[in-house]
Design a protein around this motif. Sequence first.
Motif, PDB file in Angstrom:
ATOM      1  N   MET A 266     -32.174  30.826  31.438  1.00 27.88           N
ATOM      2  CA  MET A 266     -32.149  29.468  30.661  1.00 27.88           C
ATOM      3  C   MET A 266     -33.582  28.902  30.393  1.00 27.88           C
ATOM      4  N   GLY A 267     -34.383  28.858  31.668  1.00 30.00           N
ATOM      5  CA  GLY A 267     -35.813  28.311  31.694  1.00 30.00           C
ATOM      6  C   GLY A 267     -36.567  29.293  30.819  1.00 30.00           C
TER       7      GLY A 267
ATOM      8  N   LYS B  71     -24.044  14.442  32.766  1.00 30.01           N
ATOM      9  CA  LYS B  71     -22.543  14.152  32.386  1.00 30.01           C
ATOM     10  C   LYS B  71     -21.668  13.813  33.786  1.00 30.01           C
TER      11      LYS B  71
ATOM     12  N   ALA C 124     -36.170  28.619  27.168  1.00 25.04           N
ATOM     13  CA  ALA C 124     -36.953  27.427  26.741  1.00 25.04           C
ATOM     14  C   ALA C 124     -38.276  27.724  26.362  1.00 25.04           C
TER      15      ALA C 124
ATOM     16  N   LEU D 217     -33.336  11.720  27.011  1.00 26.58           N
ATOM     17  CA  LEU D 217     -34.222  12.625  28.044  1.00 26.58           C
ATOM     18  C   LEU D 217     -35.570  13.115  27.364  1.00 26.58           C
ATOM     19  N   GLU D 218     -35.538  12.795  25.950  1.00 25.18           N
ATOM     20  CA  GLU D 218     -36.619  13.025  25.437  1.00 25.18           C
ATOM     21  C   GLU D 218     -38.082  12.807  25.734  1.00 25.18           C
TER      22      GLU D 218
ATOM     23  N   MET E  88     -26.620  27.139  25.846  1.00 30.14           N
ATOM     24  CA  MET E  88     -26.652  28.345  26.081  1.00 30.14           C
ATOM     25  C   MET E  88     -25.634  28.920  26.570  1.00 30.14           C
TER      26      MET E  88
ATOM     27  N   GLU F 154     -23.219  14.183  25.085  1.00 30.13           N
ATOM     28  CA  GLU F 154     -24.454  14.997  25.125  1.00 30.13           C
ATOM     29  C   GLU F 154     -25.546  14.826  24.455  1.00 30.13           C
TER      30      GLU F 154
ATOM     31  N   ARG G 200     -38.338  19.854  24.527  1.00 30.15           N
ATOM     32  CA  ARG G 200     -37.916  18.719  24.925  1.00 30.15           C
ATOM     33  C   ARG G 200     -36.174  18.875  24.848  1.00 30.15           C
ATOM     34  N   ALA G 201     -35.429  18.027  25.650  1.00 28.65           N
ATOM     35  CA  ALA G 201     -33.958  18.246  26.023  1.00 28.65           C
ATOM     36  C   ALA G 201     -33.430  18.440  24.302  1.00 28.65           C
ATOM     37  N   ASP G 202     -33.889  17.525  23.545  1.00 27.26           N
ATOM     38  CA  ASP G 202     -33.237  17.591  22.254  1.00 27.26           C
ATOM     39  C   ASP G 202     -33.674  18.791  21.438  1.00 27.26           C
TER      40      ASP G 202
ATOM     41  N   MET H  92     -33.412  22.018  22.553  1.00 30.10           N
ATOM     42  CA  MET H  92     -32.653  23.060  22.981  1.00 30.10           C
ATOM     43  C   MET H  92     -31.228  23.145  22.495  1.00 30.10           C
TER      44      MET H  92
ATOM     45  N   GLY I 138     -34.864  24.798  31.193  1.00 30.64           N
ATOM     46  CA  GLY I 138     -34.295  24.766  29.804  1.00 30.64           C
ATOM     47  C   GLY I 138     -33.041  23.510  29.493  1.00 30.64           C
ATOM     48  N   TYR I 139     -33.111  22.688  30.276  1.00 31.86           N
ATOM     49  CA  TYR I 139     -32.303  21.225  30.157  1.00 31.86           C
ATOM     50  C   TYR I 139     -30.956  21.374  30.175  1.00 31.86           C
ATOM     51  N   GLN I 140     -30.343  22.432  30.348  1.00 27.94           N
ATOM     52  CA  GLN I 140     -29.050  22.736  29.955  1.00 27.94           C
ATOM     53  C   GLN I 140     -28.167  22.077  31.392  1.00 27.94           C
ATOM     54  N   ASN I 141     -28.516  22.673  32.451  1.00 25.71           N
ATOM     55  CA  ASN I 141     -28.093  22.092  33.771  1.00 25.71           C
ATOM     56  C   ASN I 141     -28.276  20.458  34.024  1.00 25.71           C
TER      57      ASN I 141
ATOM     58  N   ARG J 251     -29.198  14.055  25.676  1.00 23.88           N
ATOM     59  CA  ARG J 251     -30.518  14.853  25.070  1.00 23.88           C
ATOM     60  C   ARG J 251     -31.550  13.958  24.600  1.00 23.88           C
ATOM     61  N   HIS J 252     -31.312  13.056  23.939  1.00 21.72           N
ATOM     62  CA  HIS J 252     -32.259  12.111  22.950  1.00 21.72           C
ATOM     63  C   HIS J 252     -32.766  11.058  23.924  1.00 21.72           C
TER      64      HIS J 252
ATOM     65  N   ILE K 288     -28.633  18.681  31.619  1.00 22.81           N
ATOM     66  CA  ILE K 288     -27.598  17.876  30.813  1.00 22.81           C
ATOM     67  C   ILE K 288     -25.971  17.550  31.287  1.00 22.81           C
ATOM     68  N   ASP K 289     -25.881  18.789  31.898  1.00 22.49           N
ATOM     69  CA  ASP K 289     -24.373  18.864  32.737  1.00 22.49           C
ATOM     70  C   ASP K 289     -24.414  18.057  33.826  1.00 22.49           C
TER      71      ASP K 289
ATOM     72  N   LEU L 178     -34.892  16.282  45.526  1.00 22.19           N
ATOM     73  CA  LEU L 178     -34.123  14.952  44.808  1.00 22.19           C
ATOM     74  C   LEU L 178     -34.286  13.508  45.327  1.00 22.19           C
TER      75      LEU L 178
ATOM     76  N   PHE M 268     -27.188  16.567  40.145  1.00 19.54           N
ATOM     77  CA  PHE M 268     -28.344  17.449  39.730  1.00 19.54           C
ATOM     78  C   PHE M 268     -28.219  18.594  40.948  1.00 19.54           C
TER      79      PHE M 268
END
Lengths: 783, 155
Positions: free
Chosen positions: A673-674, B147, A677, B129-130, A715, B122, A708-710, A712, B138-141, B126-127, B143-144, A23, B91
């Motif tokens: 999750m990965g 936030k 995707a 970070l396109e 889940m 959200e 991309r993020a949008d 997905m 898979g992006y979910q984490n 998502r948009h 996104i969280d 990071l 993160f």
Amino acid sequence: MATYVARNGIGENQRRVEDVRFLTGHGKYIDDVNIENQAYAMVLRSPEAHADIKSIDVSEAAALDGVLLIVTGDDWKSTGYDPIPTKSAVRTFIDGSDMKVPPHHALAIDRVRYVGQPVALVVAETQDICRDAMELIEVDYESLPSVTHQSEAIKEGAPQIWDIAPGNVCLDFELGDEEVQKKAFADADHVITLNMVNNRVTATPMEPRGAVADFDPETGKFTLWNSSQNIHANRDTIADVVLKIGKENLHHIAPDVGGGFGGKNGVYPEPILILHAAKELKRAVKWINDRSESFLSDTHGRDQVSKVQIALDNDGTFRGLRTESVGNLGAFCGTVGSFTPTGGSSRTQGGPFKFDGIYYTAIAPFTNTCPLDPYRGAGRPEGSYHIDRIIDYAAAQLGMDPIELRRKNLIPPEALPMKSPMGLDIDCGNFPEVFEETIRISDREGYAKRVEASEAKGMKRGFGVCMYLECTGGGPKEEAKVTFLDNGKVELSVGTASTGMGHETVHAQLLAGHLGLAMEDIVFRQSDTDATEIGGGHGGSRGLEVGGSAVTQTSRQIIEVGKKIAAHRFDVDADKVEFEDGRFHVPGTNHTMTIRDAIDSQNDPDNLPDDLEPGCMNISSVFERGIISIPNGGHACEVEVDPETGTIKVDGYWVVDDFGTIVNEMLASGQVMGGIAQGLGQALMEDIYYDESGQLVTGSLMDYALPRADDMPRMVIAYYEDAPTEKNLLGVKGAGEAGCVGAPPAIVNAVCDALKEYGVHHIDMPLTPEKVWKAIRDAKATG
Amino acid sequence: MPAITVRVNGLEVTKEVGARTLLSTFIREQLKLTGTHVGCDTSQCGACVVTLDGKTVKSCAVFAWEADGADIGTIEGLADGDKMHPMQEAFREHHGLQCGFCTPGMVMTAVSLVENNPDIDEDGIRHGLEGNICRCTGYQNIIDAVKTGAKAMRG
């Protein structure tokens, strides 16, 4: 074998140790490895799919200021190096004859067989000079007819790629009892057939491949830093087989690796080429692939066309399954590539469902494309796609409910343990419960309302499920070595290879938990041939199953030695000493000794009984898995399709996985999750597409679409933890690949459900808007 | 070779740069700030995102000479000494990274998104970070994490 329940370590969502480094920008990836006075290498790649090399003129390039070395196929021939071998576990044709293994030299010799194949190595003072020099190399190619699709390659009259492989066939394969399958088909009320494509995709880790080679002329030893997932095995291949320098003379190290997913498992030409260059120049040489080269030269995955047939009765009872696959191997065998369409895709045929008989057969031909090798799942995603697509397709053809069909045919828990018709040892699990839980968490109550809302917008909504069964793989042995350092730190070296999965955390978490040590005292080493004697690296979801078991086994051995040290101090028998929460104690007495105290005692002979030597707690052990584990689970998916444009939005995703014991749920869910995707990418957008002349059309991130993020959905991941396996010390079943095993069929099933009113019951992946739109149009046209 | 002067993470540096030196190459190889990563050659992946005069850019799509006189922020400058930026903390807390290769660009983009829109939702994340591809999570984490990071940045 009893499963081991640790008091600590298992079940903790330990935050990751490696994250601070990553990071803050202090990760050390291959392009961050620099050796003083290093030279740079680049690879001139074939622009032709199939051509004879009539001549290569390097004179102008060699004369360019700053160019140090150019190596061509003719030069390579004169070195006497061997080709890169293949290690496929399946090596013979059905008739017993040997598979066809063409020579895979690191540079093309006399002929090129795919676009992107290395033709020459250029080494110069800078990368820019390498680029300029490559422009000046004149290669005279004489084009030959080429073939890129496996179905074309096996046709009579197809261009022949290797003289040793008539009809382009490398290997064929069968598994299962064909007579039993045929009888099941004959007895059944219906046989439903579907031809399906498992599209060619590529792992696309965000870090492109690269390596740095160094040579010490004084000692004759080489060092290779390599963005590889398989350090020990590839050292042996490169040093012992190809270059014949002796594996003791090659120190092979992977620094932080920016993703792999199987794409960095194999032995590639470029690291071999730069080892040669480093020796020639007596100078370190660095090579970094760029992304466009990666699409041409990273091994590809999947790429099967299959005819799948299911036999079932009027009441929905499954009777038989037959799959005939043709898997595209590319121009060479790959490191284990020919195993994927053959053995790899066969074992999970039929999934967790009862069948009287299953028969799988495959042909694996060569084509003029980049070689195939494992990509996350390597055969199990294909097997899962076969069964879970044919179930939905059969349901649509016969007017049955695909959920009910699954419910009716799942293997019940009381039938376990069992040997599947494909020979898998399915020891434990509860498929009906996992399936019902998947349905339960997927918000079925709200579905009708969501359909209504979609319809109001002119959209079509669909729901799809998949009930996957998979199996682990990779090397069965793993080493875990613990060394207690004088500075109080504990060095833990494991032969597995994390490329993002978090081994640095989870292996340390296990060691800390078993021994009652602090996480921050553990120093982790991996992917270094000096750190462990053996190492199975990455692949087959083996990290915890084999690597974690090795950590556990070594921990137990350390505790046993610690007990002897404690017994010596307390003057009691060792079997009187117990270990709990980091302390040795003798029940019923005041005798206690911390593990730290035992560690501090281990170097002084006065503290040790006669049968122990100083340093006795520094232990390395090798765990060997007997039988592979069987992860399984349910995926459910909701999609919304715009029938006017063919665009698909995956709107909801629910998973219940049975991975046995969950050691770190946060990391497990990250894997799932990965994987989803990557499965979504394969289902909806990713496609390695060669045109008829053998040119790669999807050769950049502008053309090869990654999720991309949008793209997905949100889940929901849940676990069934009531069936830990006894096949390893932790009760784990392997989590790494399951996501991309379950996702493609679940998503395609949901889309076909959304489009059923149009009569669209199958579309081949990837389900791009264009294909979906055309499928709707064609279905409407034929009414 | 012409020289350029830039402020990088608050420190002024002057270096000679080649005519075809990309800003990403300049940052990685001349400034030795290797947290900025290069994952593609078509400005798609976003691993090389840095800030240039406060705006996020893909540093592989800018020549070094174009940055002359600019203020550049890289991932190395985000933490306050040993204390990570709230977005970096988020993160880690949410497991918003696996291999870590896309992470510097992802975090730089996320910080900028939140600075420009502290109440981002959200969909907005998502948009937003396109332009940053992650192949692991898979992006979910992520996104969280964004936030949570946004909440912490709002204070």
